[in-house]
Design a protein around this motif. Structure first.
Motif, short mmCIF file in Angstrom:
data_model
loop_
_atom_site.label_atom_id
_atom_site.label_comp_id
_atom_site.label_asym_id
_atom_site.label_seq_id
_atom_site.Cartn_x
_atom_site.Cartn_y
_atom_site.Cartn_z
N ARG A 1 -3.43 -1.53 -11.24
CA ARG A 1 -3.47 -2.26 -9.98
C ARG A 1 -4.67 -3.19 -9.96
O ARG A 1 -5.79 -2.79 -10.22
N SER A 2 -4.45 -4.45 -9.64
CA SER A 2 -5.52 -5.45 -9.63
C SER A 2 -5.59 -6.12 -8.27
O SER A 2 -4.72 -6.92 -7.91
N THR A 3 -6.61 -5.74 -7.48
CA THR A 3 -6.85 -6.39 -6.19
C THR A 3 -8.34 -6.60 -6.02
O THR A 3 -9.16 -6.08 -6.78
N ASP B 1 -9.84 -5.62 -3.32
CA ASP B 1 -10.27 -4.61 -2.37
C ASP B 1 -11.35 -3.72 -2.99
O ASP B 1 -11.20 -3.23 -4.11
N ASP C 1 -3.63 3.62 -11.36
CA ASP C 1 -4.67 2.82 -10.72
C ASP C 1 -5.24 1.73 -11.62
O ASP C 1 -5.66 0.69 -11.12
N ARG D 1 -11.77 2.86 -7.32
CA ARG D 1 -10.76 3.71 -7.94
C ARG D 1 -10.53 3.31 -9.39
O ARG D 1 -10.36 4.17 -10.25
N ARG D 2 -10.51 2.01 -9.67
CA ARG D 2 -10.31 1.57 -11.05
C ARG D 2 -11.46 1.99 -11.95
O ARG D 2 -11.25 2.34 -13.11
N GLN E 1 0.83 -1.20 0.00
CA GLN E 1 0.00 0.00 0.00
C GLN E 1 0.87 1.25 0.00
O GLN E 1 0.58 2.22 -0.73
N ARG F 1 1.66 6.89 -6.71
CA ARG F 1 0.64 7.86 -7.09
C ARG F 1 1.15 9.29 -6.92
O ARG F 1 0.87 10.16 -7.73
N PHE G 1 2.23 1.91 -3.44
CA PHE G 1 1.29 2.52 -4.38
C PHE G 1 1.02 3.98 -4.04
O PHE G 1 0.82 4.81 -4.94
N ASP H 1 -10.22 -0.21 -4.01
CA ASP H 1 -9.42 -0.21 -5.23
C ASP H 1 -10.30 -0.43 -6.46
O ASP H 1 -10.03 0.13 -7.53
N THR H 2 -11.37 -1.23 -6.30
CA THR H 2 -12.29 -1.44 -7.42
C THR H 2 -12.96 -0.12 -7.81
O THR H 2 -13.08 0.21 -8.99
#
Length: 452
Positions: free
Chosen positions: A370-372, A374, A367, A380-381, A7, A14, A10, A377-378
């Protein structure tokens, strides 16, 4: 590596991306201003390229209100992001209207829609329309520059729905420049609402909330209040919202009706501007984010209904496009050097969106990689992909070579999607960025007369 270490990595990535993106945006704008000034290169866009503008420092009755609204936005932004969703959307809409009107009235009351009364614009022709059927049947014949009674620049450069919109305003008694300008303003302010609703519908509510102040206030409002393209932006945003609803609903009737509605509005976008087929990029990304392609047949049906309907009434879009292309290259576009405008257009839209859009897009690129699993994070994507869709649409428009200059106005339908990326920035970046965006808008409107 522990989750905390990942974290932290990242977060640092950013931060670096935001700095790089901001620097690129600033350098791009500075280069676009400096190259013609230093070299004497006439790029045919007024006295202050890359904007179609001239240097006219001034203050007006709207200046104090713009400063007050800017201060309020910066003070209340973080608090507003925690309001209920209806409260936030209502505040964003009303604040957006006031912000647009404040910037417009730096030029006095005539700043609200006055440009719409110019001979190159829509209102003068709209007032003379008596037979819509005859208008559509003869529309293409009047596009060429050497045709008898050829259309003014803006009417020739757009399909007939743009003219019909203003013709409708004239017929209901809203045909003055002020009245039409107010209608455009009220419609344009809804663009932000629809954009935020799309992000929320796809799961990106948290970063969308953070981006809301950047969509409500900023330099784009300079052109939103006085340009038909702002109305186009609203139609495109609401079409995309219907598409997002169709793609995320589990009810077949919602998928069908919302998909058909999205298609009708996208079809109207085609009838408003020849450049808006590029919205297909955004539509595909929305469907990919929703992981649902079921709405496609209904969307296609809606588009076909509109395009075929206009064709049966006398205006065939596919026949008009090559005629318009010839008119475009017969005009000033042939004298605007592609060597400059292919990249300077991107500088112009950066001025329209504000320099912080560069920082946001750079973070969006980080972003999407990034693949998680969470949830944060979804979200944000989702917002990152919507912002990248906006940037891709600008890149496609620039590559088409059919948008040499004036894109601070023409590309308004793409700007709000890019500005969503500001919600991905760290809180300190957002606090500083909002101040910069507000100040930048006031400075641009105070020093430059942008003609739109």
């Amino acid at each position: 590596m522990t989750s905390e270490t990942i974290q932290a990595h990242f977060v640092a990535t950013r931060e670096r991306a935001a700095r790089v993106g901001l620097c690129v945006a600033i350098l791009l704008v500075v280069a676009a201003m400096a190259v013609p000034a230093v070299t004497g290169w006439d790029v045919r866009a007024g006295a202050f390229p890359p904007l179609h503008s001239i240097w006219v420092p001034r203050v007006g009755p709207g200046t104090p209100l713009a400063v007050l609204l800017g201060v309020l936005a910066c003070v209340w932004a973080e608090r507003a992001a925690r309001w209920s969703w209806p409260q936030l959307l209502g505040a964003v809409y009303l604040f957006g209207v006031l912000w647009m009107l404040a910037l417009a009235t730096v030029d006095g009351i005539q700043g609200i829609g006055g440009i719409l009364d110019a001979k190159t614009e829509y209102l003068q022709t709209a007032r003379s329309v008596t037979d819509v059927g005859a208008l559509l049947r003869g529309y293409i014949d009047r596009i060429p520059l050497d045709s008898t009674g050829h259309w003014p620049v803006h009417i020739a450069g757009h399909p007939p729905a743009a003219l019909l919109f203003f013709t409708g305003l004239v017929r209901i008694g809203l045909g003055s420049a002020l009245a039409a300008g107010m209608v455009v303003t009220f419609v344009a302010a809804s663009t932000t609402v629809a954009t935020l609703l799309v992000a929320r519908r796809l799961g990106g509510e948290t970063p969308a909330r953070a981006a809301a102040p950047f969509l409500a206030v900023g330099p784009a409002a300079i052109w939103m209040c006085v340009s038909a393209d702002a109305m186009f932006a609203a139609v495109a945003a609401w079409a995309t919202l219907l598409l997002a609803c169709a793609a995320t609903s589990r009810r077949n009737w919602v998928t069908m009706t919302a998909g058909l509605g999205a298609g009708v509005l996208y079809g109207m976008c085609l009838m408003l501007s020849y450049g808006l087929p590029i919205l297909g990029i955004l539509a595909v990304i929305v469907l990919a984010l929703a992981r649902a392609w079921r709405p496609l047949p209904w969307v296609a049906a809606g588009v076909i209904i509109v395009v075929a309907g206009f064709a049966m009434l006398g205006f065939a879009w596919w026949e008009a496009l090559p005629v318009l292309r010839n008119r475009y290259w017969a005009g000033i576009a042939q004298h605007r050097p592609g060597l400059y405008w292919t990249w300077a257009d991107l500088a112009a839209v950066t001025v329209s969106a504000g320099p912080w859009v560069g920082a946001g897009i750079a973070v969006a690129i980080v972003d999407v990689r990034r693949s998680t699993a969470d949830e944060a994070d979804t979200g944000r994507r989702v917002v990152a992909w919507l912002a990248i869709a906006g940037a891709l649409m600008c890149a496609a428009a620039a590559a088409s070579q059919m948008s040499r200059a004036e894109v601070e106005r023409i590309w308004l339908p793409f700007v709000p999607w890019m500005l969503l990326a500001t919600g991905l920035l760290p809180p300190p970046w957002r606090r500083v960025g909002l101040i910069v965006q507000v100040a930048f808008a006031i400075v641009v409107q105070t020093l430059l007369y942008t003609r739109w």
